[in-house]
Design a protein around this motif. Structure first.
Motif: not given
Length: 350
Positions: A346-350, A156-167, A177-181
């Motif tokens: 990420k590769l196709i830019g979506k 679940t670290t990926v969720v915390f990373t997304m939150v920290v990058e947003y903040l 991206i959110v769906g794949s996470v």
């Protein structure tokens, strides 16, 4: 003659990270062969960095497992300390021989005493602080939680990373991206479903470890872009600041004394394992800094999840001891599919 020597010296440089924003060199690289293909959100160097990280991480886990389990080495802290000392030694030698630089667009200076200015060391001190917090929290988090649940909660670290990058940076993500996470997290909880035994202290420390990991990766991304240092420079500053603290920590805990008494300390097999471990740790740290600065902290976290499948498979084949469980297999596959979808988007830019 001097021009020829200068060109030869320039060609010796190892790849580091992106040049400063707005520079002509960076524009040339982007116009050249940086993108994997038209419309891609990831560069070729970013893809190589991600793949290099996963390869080094899988191999390092296996060699660390051999040192700590097969040879029963008494202290993981000492392994980390030796790896950091070797990393600083490698960096010092390569910098002295002018094979690498520590800053983007660096012209080699003869100031080998400090390597980087004291001002830059102070600027990177938050990176060292977050690394130490991340390391201590990660080591403590293993104690109170069983391995399946530890793996579940750590993903679940990926969720915390997304939150920290947003903040910290205002980074926003697409629904793809959110769906794949979300699929990765779902797979992690399915994999550990049979071991959902609640332990307040254990859960708290693991989630603290997740937070410190997210902050550490986000700090790498921010300082890497603002300090003017490339990946080697960030590694050097982190090692110079963290090594004395680690040395003191292992001394007061008695780890150094236990190491001196280790019966296989000078065994050829153990020395080969430690040499491989230290070499891989050097390249792993380099690829972490490079992957995080070229791509993002979230991409680095996803790569960590993706390499788990290969680590589990190789670990089971080499060391054994992993019982078959259908839910665990389903959860691992969902996590792998989620990581693959993230990489695809990420590769196709979506």
């Amino acid at each position: 003659m001097s021009l020829k020597a200068s060109n030869s010296e320039k060609n010796l440089l190892l790849p580091v990270s992106d040049p400063p924003h707005g520079s002509e060199e960076k524009e040339r690289l982007i116009r050249g062969d940086e993108k994997l293909f038209r419309g891609s959100a990831m560069t070729k160097r970013g893809a190589y960095a991600a793949l290099s990280y996963m390869a080094c991480a899988v191999l390092l886990v296996l060699f660390n497992k051999a040192a700590l389990s097969s040879y029963n080495f008494p202290s993981a802290n000492v392994v980390t300390l030796v790896q950091m000392v070797c990393s600083c030694s490698f960096l010092y030698a390569l910098r002295r021989w002018k094979v690498i630089s520590f800053t983007v667009g660096d012209s080699f200076s003869d100031n080998a005493a400090s390597m980087v200015p004291m001002k830059t060391l102070r600027q990177t001190s938050p990176l060292a602080g977050t690394y130490l917090l991340y390391m201590l929290a990660t080591m403590e988090s293993v104690r109170g939680v069983n391995v399946p649940m530890y793996t579940t909660l750590r993903r679940t670290t990926v969720v915390f990373t997304m939150v920290v990058e947003y903040l910290l940076a205002g980074q926003k993500y697409t629904y793809s991206i959110v769906g794949s996470v979300g699929l990765i997290v779902l797979g992690a909880f399915i994999a550990g479903a049979r071991d959902l035994s609640f332990d307040v202290y254990g859960y708290s420390v693991v989630f603290l470890s997740n937070v410190t990991t997210a902050i550490y990766l986000a700090t790498i991304s921010r300082i890497g872009k603002s300090s003017g240092l490339n990946s080697f420079g960030l590694m050097w500053c982190n090692g110079i600041l963290c090594t004395p603290v680690l040395l003191f920590w292992t001394f007061i805990r008695g780890d150094l004394e236990a190491t001196i008494s280790f019966p296989h300390l000078f065994s050829p097999g153990f020395l080969v394992v430690m040499f491989c471990s230290c070499t891989l740790a050097f390249f792993l740290n380099y690829s972490i800094f490079l992957n995080t600065t070229l791509n993002s902290a979230v991409t680095q976290t996803i790569c960590g999840n993706l390499k788990d499948l290969f680590t589990i498979g190789l670990g089971w084949m080499i060391f054994g001891g992993l019982p078959f469980d259908l839910l665990n297999v389903i959860g691992q596959l969902l996590g792998f599919i989620g990581s693959g979808l993230y990489a695809y988007y990420k590769l196709i830019g979506k």
